[in-house]
Design an enzyme around this catalytic site. Structure first.
Site, PDB file in Angstrom:
ATOM      1  N   GLU A 240       0.914  -1.420  -0.007  1.00  0.00           N
ATOM      2  CA  GLU A 240       0.162   0.186   0.103  1.00  0.00           C
ATOM      3  C   GLU A 240       0.632   1.169  -0.301  1.00  0.00           C
ATOM      4  OE1 GLU A 240      -3.658  -1.489   2.618  1.00  0.00           O
ATOM      5  OE2 GLU A 240      -2.425   0.032   3.260  1.00  0.00           O
TER       6      GLU A 240
ATOM      7  N   GLU B  52       6.769  -2.126  -8.958  1.00  0.00           N
ATOM      8  CA  GLU B  52       5.599  -1.684  -7.863  1.00  0.00           C
ATOM      9  C   GLU B  52       4.293  -2.456  -8.251  1.00  0.00           C
ATOM     10  OE1 GLU B  52       7.180  -1.406  -4.814  1.00  0.00           O
ATOM     11  OE2 GLU B  52       8.507  -0.289  -5.308  1.00  0.00           O
TER      12      GLU B  52
END
Length: 549
Positions: free
Chosen positions: A405, A528
């Protein structure tokens, strides 16, 4: 002006109704029994990803509507803000109701998702129709471009003294210490000078989210976004230096033993330890369940690591590696994975990997050059007995998932910085370069590009800040973080590509900075979590009801 804000709020509600129709159609395809089925998800991947992109676009509209309302309450909602609101809503509502780009040649259309009637309902709704007819118009784009050329910028204040000060501080630092030298460092394929890294450490870059009790600033993800955005506006590699500390700090802060926290967090915060994340393998990519690098426990309690890793950023200069390994070969998939805190000697240009048991080769890359990428080989590399993160085996995947996150929010913030950098370069060139006796900005297609570049950057920025706020409240936000990264990466690439187009042939010349920004922007949709992975996570998560509205 207020009427447009109210219309925007109402249009968001109508867009949510449309999204609900897309959700129902998607669920019928891939989750007929209420839970997504792997074979159906793969079979209907394009439609699931279209659902994810639609959800992301609706979330961006909601975020920018909130931004407009906050700006109005503070008395800052002026003509520029209204134009951004109108153009942004006009464009994204058109995309939602006609064709939305998932990539340069993949568009999701309502009929393909069996929601043509719902799309028409949205297009003719009382709140959406004014934006569709009077939002993204030639007149509005020309006016916004003219105001941007005069120095006006969309509201960016937080009404928070600390956050506003952080932006000002890092914007000034970037303008003074990063931007003037970034292109030179890029062309020479050099590491960011260590003295600049030390200056960033003094400013607190590496400890933004580390708790104050361990020497960090303890400011949270919104502050981290600001730091990353402003540094990346000068050079993505400056903004990315903090990524590794962000990942390592969160891994240790959330999962480490008290001894590990006390040992590493203060040094991560002050920059005396530079970490690197060692997760990816040559044949696994995003398939972490297939990680094969082995960690074996020795009689004295220490561990040895054997295997290959790739795309490891800043590896030679790093002092600490967070290494994802398979510590239990008898446990398949994710359950046998552990993370190790592996100390190493900081390398030099002459000897990049001086320790026994580890070697590396540099991967030459188009952009993102300031830290260098490496393929690493481990052959009996020793990790101390206290190097197992949290002191428990088999927790590696869970530990890593918790960092995604924050890492994706930070990556979205880097993308926002790159997007602004591209806009800055495009606008500057359009004002300076003259053709047929007038500046490039006088030509509508050039002005259109710049107006839309600024507008989309605000949409992506506010979506990113929204995800950061959820994270700072302690709320689960993996879907929101994925949405922010998905959109911001697309906007960064689009801005860079359009800015280079404004430069014409000069943009293709290495001497012009936009050539660097284009190369840097391209990686954002890959690392990512590639865009396709993000869309998969978002689509499945929204079907499970994880995203907030």
């Amino acid at each position: 002006m207020g009427d447009w804000i109210e219309l925007a709020r109402d249009a968001c509600g109508e867009a949510q109704d449309y999204l609900d129709a897309v959700r129902a159609a998607s669920a019928q395809l891939v989750a007929p029994d209420g839970k997504p089925q792997a074979d159906l998800v793969e079979q209907h991947q394009r439609r699931l990803h279209g659902f994810a992109w639609i959800g992301t676009s609706v979330a961006a509209l909601e975020a920018v509507a909130d931004w407009a309302a906050r700006s109005q309450r503070a008395g800052r909602f002026g003509e520029v803000e209204e134009l951004v609101l109108k153009i942004g809503f006009g464009e994204y509502l058109h995309q939602l109701t006609s064709a939305l780009a998932m990539s340069q040649n993949e568009y999701v259309r309502p009929a393909e998702l069996s929601v043509g009637d719902a799309a028409q309902k949205l297009a003719h709704s009382a709140a959406a129709k004014p934006f569709l007819e009077n939002g993204n118009t030639a007149t509005n784009r020309a006016r916004l471009a003219a105001m941007l050329a005069e120095g006006a910028r969309p509201d960016e204040a937080f009404d928070d003294e600390t956050l506003d000060m952080i932006r000002a501080q890092f914007r000034a630092f970037t303008a003074d210490r990063i931007a003037p030298k970034a292109h030179e460092w890029h062309l020479a394929d050099e590491l960011i000078p260590i003295e600049v890294v030390d200056e960033m450490a003094e400013l607190g870059v590496f400890g933004v989210c580390i708790a104050e009790e361990y020497g960090g600033l303890g400011l949270g993800k919104t502050a981290m976004c600001l730091v990353s955005e402003e540094l990346s506006r000068g050079w993505i590699c400056a903004g990315s230096l903090g990524t590794r500390s962000e990942i390592a700090g969160e891994l240790i802060g959330e999962n480490g033993t008290p001894e590990q926290k006390a040992k590493y967090l203060p040094k991560l915060a002050n920059g005396s330890i530079l970490p690197t994340a060692v997760f990816t393998e040559p044949d696994t990519g995003s398939d972490l369940a297939s990680v094969r690098t082995r960690a074996r426990k020795q009689d004295d309690g220490s561990w040895t690591i054997d295997g290959a890793k790739t795309w490891i950023t800043h590896a030679a200069r790093a002092d600490l590696m967070t290494v994802l390994c398979r510590s239990d070969p008898d446990s398949p998939g994710y359950s046998g994975l552990s993370i190790f805190l592996a100390e190493k000697t900081r390398g030099t240009d002459a000897i990049p990997f001086p320790d026994d048991g580890i070697d590396g080769s540099e991967i030459e890359v188009l952009g993102y050059r300031g830290m260098k990428e490496y393929a690493l080989g481990f052959d009996g590399f020793t990790v101390a007995a206290d190097g197992l993160l949290g002191g428990a085996e088999g927790q590696g995947f869970k530990q890593l998932m918790r960092t995604f996150e924050g890492a994706r929010i930070q990556t979205a913030a880097r993308a926002i910085g790159v997007a602004w950098n591209a806009f800055d370069l495009g606008l500057s060139y359009a004002l300076e370069r003259k053709q047929f006796g007038k500046p490039l900005l006088a030509f509508p297609r050039v002005a259109d590009k710049l107006a839309l570049m600024a507008t989309e950057t605000v949409l992506a920025r506010e979506l990113t800040y929204s995800a950061a706020r959820h994270k700072d409240k302690g709320e689960r936000c993996d879907i929101e973080a994925g949405m922010a990264k998905l959109l911001a990466a697309r906007v960064a690439w689009s801005n860079a590509d359009n800015a280079l187009q404004i430069h014409g042939g000069n943009g293709y010349a290495l001497e012009y900075q936009i050539s660097r920004v284009l190369c840097d922007a391209r990686i954002l949709n890959i690392f990512e979590g590639a865009g396709e992975i993000q869309a998969q996570v978002i689509g499945r998560g929204m079907l499970a009801g994880q995203a907030r509205h």
